[in-house]
Design a protein around this motif. Structure first.
Motif, PDB file in Angstrom:
ATOM      1  N   GLN A 168       0.820  -1.203   0.000  1.00 15.45           N
ATOM      2  CA  GLN A 168       0.000   0.000   0.000  1.00 15.45           C
ATOM      3  C   GLN A 168       0.858   1.259   0.000  1.00 15.45           C
ATOM      4  N   GLY A 169       0.238   2.357  -0.379  1.00  9.28           N
ATOM      5  CA  GLY A 169       0.899   3.656  -0.307  1.00  9.28           C
ATOM      6  C   GLY A 169       1.201   4.223  -1.678  1.00  9.28           C
ATOM      7  N   THR A 170       1.990   5.293  -1.672  1.00 10.65           N
ATOM      8  CA  THR A 170       2.342   5.980  -2.905  1.00 10.65           C
ATOM      9  C   THR A 170       3.455   5.242  -3.626  1.00 10.65           C
ATOM     10  N   MET A 171       3.197   4.927  -4.870  1.00  5.09           N
ATOM     11  CA  MET A 171       4.204   4.290  -5.716  1.00  5.09           C
ATOM     12  C   MET A 171       4.476   5.207  -6.902  1.00  5.09           C
ATOM     13  N   ILE A 172       5.721   5.219  -7.341  1.00  6.99           N
ATOM     14  CA  ILE A 172       6.100   5.995  -8.525  1.00  6.99           C
ATOM     15  C   ILE A 172       7.007   5.144  -9.394  1.00  6.99           C
ATOM     16  N   VAL A 173       6.599   4.935 -10.621  1.00  7.30           N
ATOM     17  CA  VAL A 173       7.440   4.236 -11.587  1.00  7.30           C
ATOM     18  C   VAL A 173       8.081   5.273 -12.500  1.00  7.30           C
ATOM     19  N   GLU A 174       9.397   5.220 -12.619  1.00  6.45           N
ATOM     20  CA  GLU A 174      10.116   6.075 -13.554  1.00  6.45           C
ATOM     21  C   GLU A 174      10.451   5.264 -14.801  1.00  6.45           C
ATOM     22  N   ALA A 175      10.091   5.793 -15.950  1.00  7.85           N
ATOM     23  CA  ALA A 175      10.380   5.152 -17.231  1.00  7.85           C
ATOM     24  C   ALA A 175      11.364   6.014 -18.000  1.00  7.85           C
ATOM     25  N   PHE A 176      12.361   5.382 -18.597  1.00  9.35           N
ATOM     26  CA  PHE A 176      13.372   6.079 -19.382  1.00  9.35           C
ATOM     27  C   PHE A 176      13.403   5.502 -20.790  1.00  9.35           C
ATOM     28  N   ALA A 177      13.530   6.381 -21.774  1.00  5.81           N
ATOM     29  CA  ALA A 177      13.814   6.002 -23.150  1.00  5.81           C
ATOM     30  C   ALA A 177      15.012   6.832 -23.573  1.00  5.81           C
TER      31      ALA A 177
END
Length: 370
Positions: A289-298
């Motif tokens: 649970q909680g705040t999740m952040i996925v960082e995507a790079f190209a």
């Protein structure tokens, strides 16, 4: 004559000769067939071929469920028995494979004493080292995957404990050893990435509820997740829809350890051309649970995708539009945050990544330029 035939059949049933390959547990891969009582000294196995279908070396123990080690109760993940590998001990089994094909090995392991335990896995001439410093499941067991390319028609699978502990009985427990033939998917005009839906991957043990760890690329030259590399110090987790919430299809990947757990793939691109990288972010319905952040790079382009998880499943779609600057673009995903499960407050968890697609786009509106 009848006695000779009976003896020959018994020998074939227990000897570690090469057997025909099928996806799933190796013959006696869960160690439920154990040594005769005459081949046990307490829990220590006596005799190289005492465990049916396996060949052992060094101090190998046959551990029943509930065996006590000091104040610790040893639990077996599947069935009633597992094996423990002491210092420089190993188990091995030979199977028939198809030369030129790729295979993945899956097995469950647990630490007993040492904090720095690791395992060597090999199918000659390839080998890998799987670190066990971080345990990701609350019950003490994790499943690991490793892959190799078959160089011959017979593979001798070896799991070896290279540790040198003061207590020779201190060593990892091993159970549920399985193999799967991998069929790496190809890129298409609908998706320039290989295996973007993660449907092709290692064997997931049906009676386990904790997924399979894909180790770092530096520990594994041939990824058991075709097309993808784990370009980070820590593993990612391969999930199935039977036990977890998966955004699409039957498989997905969980990014477990913040920026220490990254998934990457390199793809051919045309400099100056516009592309769209689309993907799904969610949670596995595993009390994360909680705040999740996925960082995507190209390449040098990036986007951060926040996701508020209630730990009960769900997903959202995101897109990164960019213009390629090189002939090869590296696609990378990792989690910005560290998360732990709310039901035990210790097991690492994180956002689920699935349904990743990269396409060339004609309409460059909204494309980031550099």
């Amino acid at each position: 004559m009848l006695n000779f035939v009976a003896s020959l059949l018994l020998l074939c049933a227990i000897s570690p000769m090469a057997v025909a390959f099928t996806d799933g547990l190796l013959p006696n891969g869960n160690f439920e067939l154990g040594p005769a009582s005459s081949q046990l000294r307490g829990t220590e196995v006596i005799g190289r071929n005492a465990i049916p279908r396996w060949e052992i070396s060094g101090t190998v123990e046959y551990i029943p469920w509930g065996h006590k080690q000091g104040d610790m109760l040893l639990v077996v993940p599947e069935g009633s028995y597992a094996v423990r590998l002491g210092n420089e001990a190993s188990i091995k089994q030979r199977i028939k494979v198809t030369r030129g094909m790729r295979y993945s090995l899956t097995f469950s392991a647990a630490r007993t004493c040492a904090q720095e335990e690791r395992l060597n896995v090999s199918v000659a001439p390839e080998s890998g080292v799987l670190p066990m410093q971080t345990m990701y499941s609350s019950n003490g067991w994790d499943s690991y995957a490793w892959a190799w390319n078959a160089r011959s028609d017979v593979a001798e699978i070896v799991v070896h404990n290279p540790g040198v502990e003061e207590d020779p009985a201190c060593g990892p427990l091993i159970d549920s050893v399985a193999v799967k033939e991998l069929h790496p998917p190809r890129r298409s005009n609908k998706n320039l990435l290989k295996n973007g839906d993660f449907e092709e991957g290692p064997y997931i043990l049906p009676n386990t509820t904790w997924g399979v760890l894909i180790p770092p690329t530096t520990e594994d030259d041939h990824s058991p997740l075709p097309g993808w590399m784990v370009d980070s110090p820590k593993a990612v987790k391969y999930l199935d829809s039977t036990h977890f919430s998966v955004p699409r299809g039957s498989r997905a990947v969980e990014l477990l350890a913040g920026k220490e757990s990254a998934l990457a793939q390199e793809v051919r691109t045309v400099p100056g051309r516009a592309y769209a990288l689309a993907f799904s972010v969610g949670d596995a319905s595993n009390a994360c649970q909680g705040t999740m952040i996925v960082e995507a790079f190209a390449g040098e382009h990036t986007v951060k995708v926040p996701y508020e998880s209630k730990g009960a499943g769900g997903a959202k779609r995101a897109v990164l539009r960019f213009r390629a600057s090189k002939a090869r673009t590296r696609i990378v995903f990792f989690s910005s945050n560290y998360n732990t499960r709310s039901d035990d407050l210790s097991s690492l968890c994180g956002p689920v990544l699935d349904d990743v697609a990269l396409v060339s786009i004609r309409n460059p509106k909204g494309v980031v330029k550099r």
